[in-house]
Motif scaffolding. Structure first.
Motif, PDB file in Angstrom:
ATOM      1  N   ASP A 140       0.858  -1.189   0.000  1.00  0.00           N
ATOM      2  CA  ASP A 140       0.000   0.000   0.000  1.00  0.00           C
ATOM      3  C   ASP A 140       0.897   1.243   0.000  1.00  0.00           C
ATOM      4  O   ASP A 140       1.371   1.678   1.054  1.00  0.00           O
ATOM      5  CB  ASP A 140      -0.923  -0.007   1.217  1.00  0.00           C
ATOM      6  CG  ASP A 140      -1.951   1.109   1.163  1.00  0.00           C
ATOM      7  OD1 ASP A 140      -1.856   1.953   0.251  1.00  0.00           O
ATOM      8  OD2 ASP A 140      -2.853   1.138   2.017  1.00  0.00           O
TER       9      ASP A 140
ATOM     10  N   SER B 174      -0.087   4.179  -0.781  1.00  0.00           N
ATOM     11  CA  SER B 174      -0.901   5.388  -0.635  1.00  0.00           C
ATOM     12  C   SER B 174      -0.949   5.898   0.798  1.00  0.00           C
ATOM     13  O   SER B 174      -1.516   6.968   1.043  1.00  0.00           O
ATOM     14  CB  SER B 174      -2.333   5.115  -1.114  1.00  0.00           C
ATOM     15  OG  SER B 174      -3.008   4.218  -0.240  1.00  0.00           O
ATOM     16  N   VAL B 175      -0.373   5.168   1.759  1.00  0.00           N
ATOM     17  CA  VAL B 175      -0.609   5.491   3.171  1.00  0.00           C
ATOM     18  C   VAL B 175      -0.100   6.874   3.563  1.00  0.00           C
ATOM     19  O   VAL B 175      -0.762   7.601   4.312  1.00  0.00           O
ATOM     20  CB  VAL B 175       0.009   4.416   4.093  1.00  0.00           C
ATOM     21  CG1 VAL B 175      -0.780   3.128   4.027  1.00  0.00           C
ATOM     22  CG2 VAL B 175       1.482   4.172   3.775  1.00  0.00           C
TER      23      VAL B 175
ATOM     24  N   ALA C 295      -2.351   9.471   1.953  1.00  0.00           N
ATOM     25  CA  ALA C 295      -3.668   9.419   2.597  1.00  0.00           C
ATOM     26  C   ALA C 295      -3.627  10.096   3.962  1.00  0.00           C
ATOM     27  O   ALA C 295      -4.536  10.853   4.321  1.00  0.00           O
ATOM     28  CB  ALA C 295      -4.119   7.962   2.736  1.00  0.00           C
TER      29      ALA C 295
ATOM     30  N   GLY D  25     -10.937   6.734   5.700  1.00  0.00           N
ATOM     31  CA  GLY D  25      -9.765   5.877   5.571  1.00  0.00           C
ATOM     32  C   GLY D  25     -10.151   4.458   5.176  1.00  0.00           C
ATOM     33  O   GLY D  25      -9.504   3.834   4.324  1.00  0.00           O
TER      34      GLY D  25
ATOM     35  N   ILE E 244     -11.120   4.505   1.465  1.00  0.00           N
ATOM     36  CA  ILE E 244      -9.931   4.507   0.600  1.00  0.00           C
ATOM     37  C   ILE E 244      -9.333   3.100   0.538  1.00  0.00           C
ATOM     38  O   ILE E 244      -8.896   2.632  -0.513  1.00  0.00           O
ATOM     39  CB  ILE E 244      -8.900   5.531   1.108  1.00  0.00           C
ATOM     40  CG1 ILE E 244      -9.436   6.955   0.939  1.00  0.00           C
ATOM     41  CG2 ILE E 244      -7.564   5.376   0.370  1.00  0.00           C
ATOM     42  CD1 ILE E 244      -8.567   8.015   1.587  1.00  0.00           C
ATOM     43  N   GLY E 245      -9.338   2.407   1.684  1.00  0.00           N
ATOM     44  CA  GLY E 245      -8.851   1.035   1.706  1.00  0.00           C
ATOM     45  C   GLY E 245      -9.691   0.122   0.827  1.00  0.00           C
ATOM     46  O   GLY E 245      -9.156  -0.739   0.108  1.00  0.00           O
TER      47      GLY E 245
ATOM     48  N   ASN F 136      -8.768   0.804  -2.809  1.00  0.00           N
ATOM     49  CA  ASN F 136      -7.501   0.128  -3.119  1.00  0.00           C
ATOM     50  C   ASN F 136      -7.712  -1.365  -3.284  1.00  0.00           C
ATOM     51  O   ASN F 136      -7.210  -1.986  -4.238  1.00  0.00           O
ATOM     52  CB  ASN F 136      -6.480   0.383  -2.009  1.00  0.00           C
ATOM     53  CG  ASN F 136      -5.796   1.725  -2.110  1.00  0.00           C
ATOM     54  OD1 ASN F 136      -5.595   2.252  -3.195  1.00  0.00           O
ATOM     55  ND2 ASN F 136      -5.430   2.294  -0.972  1.00  0.00           N
TER      56      ASN F 136
ATOM     57  N   THR G 144      -2.095   1.398  -5.763  1.00  0.00           N
ATOM     58  CA  THR G 144      -2.032   2.273  -4.586  1.00  0.00           C
ATOM     59  C   THR G 144      -1.226   3.538  -4.858  1.00  0.00           C
ATOM     60  O   THR G 144      -1.497   4.586  -4.276  1.00  0.00           O
ATOM     61  CB  THR G 144      -1.441   1.522  -3.380  1.00  0.00           C
ATOM     62  OG1 THR G 144      -0.139   1.010  -3.713  1.00  0.00           O
ATOM     63  CG2 THR G 144      -2.332   0.358  -2.991  1.00  0.00           C
TER      64      THR G 144
ATOM     65  N   GLY H 186      -5.805   1.641   5.592  1.00  0.00           N
ATOM     66  CA  GLY H 186      -6.384   2.955   5.375  1.00  0.00           C
ATOM     67  C   GLY H 186      -6.833   3.618   6.659  1.00  0.00           C
ATOM     68  O   GLY H 186      -6.669   4.836   6.843  1.00  0.00           O
TER      69      GLY H 186
END
Length: 330
Positions: free
Chosen positions: A78, A80-81, A84, A114, A117-118, A121, A136, A232
């Protein structure tokens, strides 16, 4: 020749020594680092106040790394953390300052976002079959755009209430900084989920062998999406606490947590287990990184040394994890 084939050619004594190093090298390194820093700075490093300060500073990195661990355990990445978390910091500050929402409501909205968003993904990876690195990274880039669109790139500073700042700066329980309490709750919950529940067994099974897990009747896609959802939500909590610590919502405040989280996760996989990702290992991995940063700061090392240290740690962590997996396969 594969790594496993190469390790099989080594003598039993050498393989045993490498096995000990792969499993306990990080812990030994942590202890050596603590001893060296304590010897060189006996009045600043090995003190209760410094330890509490380090743990408080490390808590946010630990939370986001703990969430990332859940995605990695199920066999995905992931990226994107960090982006995010930055977006959540901007949004939660805006919801409180501009929309005048109560702090608990704003925080719950961010946690729900969050999770959403998870889910996005997870669906892109499992249903659209897009590689998790590409998926991601793409989602993370979109989140950067949304963050700039919401704030116009200007930090949200004025009007932040003191009660919001106390989320990160307060000491509500036994004089312990709140971030440490949040971190302990997150890590305790994730450890219990993975190690002591039926879902946790499914999570580990999917990460170990998705094909075998699917044949065993496990809904692999659902478990992978769950891993992204937990990642997320931890990013959302990290971004919220970071905004409370800084007293502002800044578009790129948490971007740097991505590298720290990955270094901690891979360093943790080389701790106690043969290259397996696990929650306790991530906790130890984050401590190694943050204690290293703390020691460098105490000795007045230049800023660039932190990046060198973190990059070197990531390389060593991946090397140790690969060594542990090779020895386990051999």
């Amino acid at each position: 020749m594969s790594d496993a084939g190469y390790t099989r050619r080594l003598s039993p004594g050498t393989r045993a020594a490498l096995g000990v190093f792969a499993r306990y090298g990080t812990i030994i390194g942590l202890l050596v680092m603590i001893l060296v820093f304590s010897f060189l700075s006996p009045h600043a490093f090995p003190t209760y106040n410094n330890f509490i300060n380090v743990l408080s500073q490390a808590s946010l990195a630990m939370i986001i790394a703990g969430g990332l661990t859940m995605a990695v355990i199920v066999g995905e990445l992931d990226l994107s953390v960090g982006y995010a978390a930055s977006l959540h910091g901007v949004l939660v500050t805006g919801l409180i300052v501009a929309n005048h929402l109560p702090i608990p409501v704003a925080v719950l909205i961010e946690l729900a976002l969050g999770a959403l968003i998870g889910v996005v993904n997870g669906v892109i990876v499992t249903k659209l079959k897009v590689n998790s690195v590409i998926a991601t990274l793409g989602v993370g880039t979109v989140l950067v755009g949304l963050s700039f669109a919401y704030s116009a790139g200007v930090p949200i500073v004025s009007g932040v209430p003191e009660s919001f700042l106390q989320l990160a700066l307060g000491r509500w329980l036994f004089g312990i900084p709140n971030p440490i309490i949040f971190m302990a709750l997150v890590f305790g919950g994730l450890w219990l989920l993975v190690e002591r529940t039926a879902i946790g067994q499914e999570i580990q099974a999917v990460g170990g062998n998705p094909a075998a897990a699917r044949l065993a009747g496990i809904n692999v896609d659902r478990i992978k999406i769950l891993g992204f959802v937990l990642s997320g939500m931890c990013a959302a909590l990290t971004g919220t606490l970071l905004a409370a610590r800084l007293g502002s919502g800044t578009t790129n405040a948490a971007d740097s947590y991505l590298l720290t989280a990955f270094a901690a996760v891979f360093l943790g996989s080389a701790t106690l287990r043969d290259g397996e990702f696990h929650i306790l290992g991530t906790l130890i991995g984050t401590l190694i990184i943050v204690l290293g940063f703390n020691g460098l700061n105490i000795f007045g090392a230049p800023t660039f040394s932190q990046f060198v240290f973190q990059g070197a740690i990531l390389i060593v962590a991946v090397g140790l994890a690969s060594l542990g997996r090779s020895l386990a396969e051999s």
